[in-house]
Structures are given as C-alpha cells and as structure tokens.
Write an enzyme that holds these catalytic residues in place. Structure first.
Site, PDB file in Angstrom:
ATOM      1  N   VAL A 191       4.573  -1.445   0.022  1.00  0.00           N
ATOM      2  CA  VAL A 191       4.867  -2.778  -0.262  1.00  0.00           C
ATOM      3  C   VAL A 191       5.185  -2.655  -2.073  1.00  0.00           C
ATOM      4  O   VAL A 191       4.249  -1.907  -2.522  1.00  0.00           O
ATOM      5  CB  VAL A 191       3.825  -3.998  -0.066  1.00  0.00           C
ATOM      6  CG1 VAL A 191       4.174  -5.152  -0.560  1.00  0.00           C
ATOM      7  CG2 VAL A 191       4.067  -4.084   1.435  1.00  0.00           C
ATOM      8  N   ALA A 217       0.714  -0.997  -2.084  1.00  0.00           N
ATOM      9  CA  ALA A 217       0.057  -0.730  -0.714  1.00  0.00           C
ATOM     10  C   ALA A 217       0.913   0.058   0.029  1.00  0.00           C
ATOM     11  O   ALA A 217       2.216   0.085   0.053  1.00  0.00           O
ATOM     12  CB  ALA A 217      -0.465  -2.039   0.199  1.00  0.00           C
ATOM     13  N   ALA A 218       0.299   1.112   0.748  1.00  0.00           N
ATOM     14  CA  ALA A 218       0.996   2.032   1.628  1.00  0.00           C
ATOM     15  C   ALA A 218       0.294   1.974   2.955  1.00  0.00           C
ATOM     16  O   ALA A 218      -0.772   2.453   3.127  1.00  0.00           O
ATOM     17  CB  ALA A 218       0.950   3.181   1.011  1.00  0.00           C
ATOM     18  N   ALA A 219       1.177   1.657   3.968  1.00  0.00           N
ATOM     19  CA  ALA A 219       0.385   1.817   5.434  1.00  0.00           C
ATOM     20  C   ALA A 219       1.295   2.489   6.097  1.00  0.00           C
ATOM     21  O   ALA A 219       1.983   3.341   5.773  1.00  0.00           O
ATOM     22  CB  ALA A 219       0.429   0.123   6.030  1.00  0.00           C
ATOM     23  N   SER A 220       0.920   2.381   7.486  1.00  0.00           N
ATOM     24  CA  SER A 220       1.438   3.733   8.388  1.00  0.00           C
ATOM     25  C   SER A 220       2.889   3.582   8.718  1.00  0.00           C
ATOM     26  O   SER A 220       3.548   4.468   8.605  1.00  0.00           O
ATOM     27  CB  SER A 220       0.841   3.679   9.834  1.00  0.00           C
ATOM     28  OG  SER A 220       0.700   2.287  10.361  1.00  0.00           O
ATOM     29  N   ASP A 248      -3.077  -9.617  14.350  1.00  0.00           N
ATOM     30  CA  ASP A 248      -3.839  -8.341  13.600  1.00  0.00           C
ATOM     31  C   ASP A 248      -4.294  -8.930  12.427  1.00  0.00           C
ATOM     32  O   ASP A 248      -4.017  -8.517  11.307  1.00  0.00           O
ATOM     33  CB  ASP A 248      -2.574  -7.256  13.210  1.00  0.00           C
ATOM     34  CG  ASP A 248      -3.229  -5.916  12.662  1.00  0.00           C
ATOM     35  OD1 ASP A 248      -4.450  -5.980  12.960  1.00  0.00           O
ATOM     36  OD2 ASP A 248      -2.688  -5.276  11.798  1.00  0.00           O
TER      37      ASP A 248
END
Length: 422
Positions: free
Chosen positions: A197, A190-193, A353
């Site tokens: 991970v 996963a790649a978030a802002s 969140d």
C-alpha cells in the site's frame, strides 16, 4: 486526513468533481488506445502466440474470467513445465526440511529455530506467508515462540520495487500514473503477503488516497505453490494416517488467497460494509455512524489495483491517541464486540480478519475497518443455530445444544444424541 477538511473526502461536491475528471481522463486514453489497436490489428494477429501447448494463456490470466482457484487447470498448465515445478519443489522441500531437521536435533534455542522458520516462510513467498499467518494463531499446535515469530509475518515483509508499482498502474489503468496521481512514493507504507500500500494524492489538489497494489507475479507464484503443496499433501496422505483432509486444507487456504487477489471483490465488500454502518443504515445505536470503512475510488480501481480514502488513525494499542479521540479502552472493546456480534448474528456479512493491523481509531472516534480481502457470509440457518445454542447453553438445555452443534458441524450428524446430551 482528507475526509476531515474542506476540499477532501468530506466535501461531496469536490469528490464528485474529481471522480468525473478521472473518468474523462481514462476515457481519453481509452480512445487513443482503441485507435492504436485497430491500426495494428492485422500485424499483431499474425504474430500472436499460440493459444495451445506451451504458449497457452495461463488459467489465472484469462481475460474472460476473474482470478479463480482451479487446481485441475493449474495441474494441466504446470504439467507442461516440469523443470519449473521440479526447481520449486526442491526449494520448498529443502527449506521445510531445514526447519524439521533443526527441530529434530534441537539445534539452537527454540527462539532461533522459530526465527529461522519465519525467514524460510518469508523467502518462500505469499502462499507460505499465508500459511504462517494461519499457524501463528494455532497455539494448540505450535509453541508460543513459533506463534510469536510467525505473527510478525502480518505486516513486516520486504516491499516490491517502485518500478513494479508504476508498471502495474500503467497497465491496469491504460494510462501513465502521473495522469491521476501527483506522485507515487519510493517506498510503500505497508507491505503484506499479497499486496503493498502506498500513500498518494490525486492530481490537481485532489484526494489523499491509499493505493493498494498486487505483488508482481503473484497469481503464478500462488498457483505453482498450490500445485506443489497438493502434491506434498497427497504423498503425506499416502504414507501417514491423518484424521484431517490435508488436500482439502490446502485447497481451502489457496482458494482464500485467490479470493483476495481480485480487488473488485474487495471493493464490493467495502461498499456493502459502509452501507450497513452509515448513518441511517439501520445498524442501531452505538454502531450507526461510529463504525466505518474507507471510501473506494472506483474510477481508479481494477482487478489488481484498489484506490481508497486515506484515513489517518491510531492503532488500538496507542492508548493516548485513543483517549485523544474521546474513547477509553472499555469503550473501544464494547464497540468492537458489539460490531462483531452484529455482523455474525444480525447481518451475516462478516469481516473475517479483524486483527489489530486491520483496525484504526479515527480522530473523530469512529472505529475503522481495513482490508476486506477476507469476508464470510453466515447463512440465516447458521445464525439461528448460533443464537439457539447460546440460549441453550445459558439455560443448560443439553439436548437443544447438541442439536444446534450438529447443525453447526461441531458434532457429526451420526453422533449419539442421548450420550452427548447426558
């Protein structure tokens, strides 16, 4: 998942042995580094950069403090770097102007304009991705097509390189990553802002872990954008009469980003959440032992690295997998609502969140909360006002409800009480 089989997270003796081994390895490397540093102290001190002027340590990198949002310090730092500020300012204004111009002349379909806005926000980086995520929930401000496109910013972002991951681990752990992990994969799960991970495994038949790493250059990027957004907000405030405090909105947004950037804070929140909902934690029937969060591997977690238990689970939208865990959609909904109300009204410590990307159903049927970068503390006075307000609403007691809405800042303190309660 590792927690569900012998020798994994569920085996406390095995987990304790691995933690002890990691502490020993880190201590051995720390001893080597200390000897190396002492032998080169004299030469390094003579060649170290100045601590003032252009060589000053950036305010977000000072070793004696956590990453904190300090706009005055950012302004001072970037005032010495006008070309960097000017280049970024032109980039931001150009991209935002492109969005505004296409809306003004109605070029393309609304779906195409929304997709272009999403791409611009992605290219502009973490601060604008966060801004887009906030806007994606504001159907009262934006058309549905824009909300849908900006909602894709939640999980679908280009990852940073594996080389960055290895360099960050080496720097934060003061040791080569292979001393602790069998292998760091080429691509993250996963790649978030703000982070990405990886799924990994500790060495010597160890534990399955999720390795959360901060994106490269994140603090400087966010600090620079904060400086620019505050400048734009001040310009807008001067020429446009607005009811909202736009500078305050920027400060709130960027301040929350800086809160998320210190993973020690997130690790503390995870431990607190686990303690509330563990068996014997006092959460009560229907929640105790049925809601949880991943365990934290403190021995490998730092300001910019967070290593946690890997949990294989199903998304809430995967009805078949949820059913295989022994739950119906109504069971899941009831547990989620009860958990949210318990956090809001009972403990006052709330995961703020809980979108579908941050929730899983584990194979044993427990509801798993992920990503504790955003949590909120609700004061006892506020919780009491919420409960009184709910009772007043049910009993149609307008006078009581108005007083509670004032306490909760939904109504101004100088509101006409009699008129509002009429």
């Amino acid at each position: 998942a590792g927690w569900s089989r012998g020798g994994g997270w569920g085996d406390e003796e095995h987990t304790a042995a691995i933690r002890e081994r990691i502490r020993a390895v880190r201590a051995s490397y720390a001893g080597d580094d200390g000897r190396a540093h002492s032998s080169s102290a004299a030469s390094s001190s003579s060649s170290s950069p100045s601590t003032s002027g252009r060589g000053a340590v950036p305010p977000w990198s000072r070793p004696d403090r956590r990453a904190v949002y300090d706009p005055a310090a950012f302004d001072e730092y970037f005032s010495r770097r006008p070309l960097k500020v000017m280049y970024r300012f032109l980039e931001v204004v150009t991209r935002l102007s492109d969005v505004g111009a296409r809306v003004y002349v109605k070029r393309g379909t609304i779906e195409e304009r929304a997709a272009r806005m999403r791409r611009h926000f992605t290219e502009l980086g973490p601060a604008f991705v966060k801004l887009g995520q906030v806007l994606s929930t504001r159907a009262d401000l934006l058309p549905a097509s824009y909300c849908e496109q900006l909602g894709q910013l939640q999980d679908n972002l280009p990852p940073a390189s594996r080389e960055h991951a290895l360099a960050l681990l080496r720097r934060e752990l003061d040791a080569p990553p292979e001393a602790f992990f069998e292998r760091i994969p080429e691509t993250p799960v996963a790649a978030a802002s703000l982070a990405q991970v990886y799924r990994a495994r500790t060495v010597d038949g160890g534990l399955d872990v999720a390795v959360k790493l901060q994106r490269p250059g994140l603090a400087e990027s966010v600090a620079l954008d904060a400086t620019i957004l505050r400048l734009i907000a001040r310009i807008v405030r001067r020429f446009v009469r607005l009811r909202s405090d736009v500078v305050g909105i920027v400060d709130e947004l960027i301040g929350r980003i800086f809160d998320e950037m210190d993973y020690r804070r997130e690790a503390d929140s995870i431990r607190r959440f686990r303690d509330v909902y563990r068996v014997g934690g006092g959460a009560g029937s229907g929640l105790e032992g049925l809601v949880r969060a991943p365990a934290v591997l403190d021995e490998l977690s730092t300001r910019a690295v967070l290593v946690m238990e890997w949990i294989d689970g199903a998304r809430l939208t995967d009805v078949d997998a949820v059913a295989a865990a022994g739950l119906t959609p109504s069971d899941l909904l009831e547990r989620g609502v009860r958990c949210s109300l318990h956090q809001l009204l009972e403990t006052g410590f709330m995961h703020s969140d809980p979108h579908p990307g941050n929730l899983l159903v584990a194979p044993d049927g427990s509801l798993v909360y992920l990503d504790f970068g955003m949590v909120v503390e609700v004061s006892p006075g506020t919780r009491r006002a919420m409960i009184r307000g709910l009772v007043g609403f049910v009993n149609r007691d307008a006078n009581s409800l108005v007083g509670d809405l004032r306490t909760l800042d939904f109504l101004p303190l100088d509101v006409d009480h009699a008129a509002a309660g009429a």
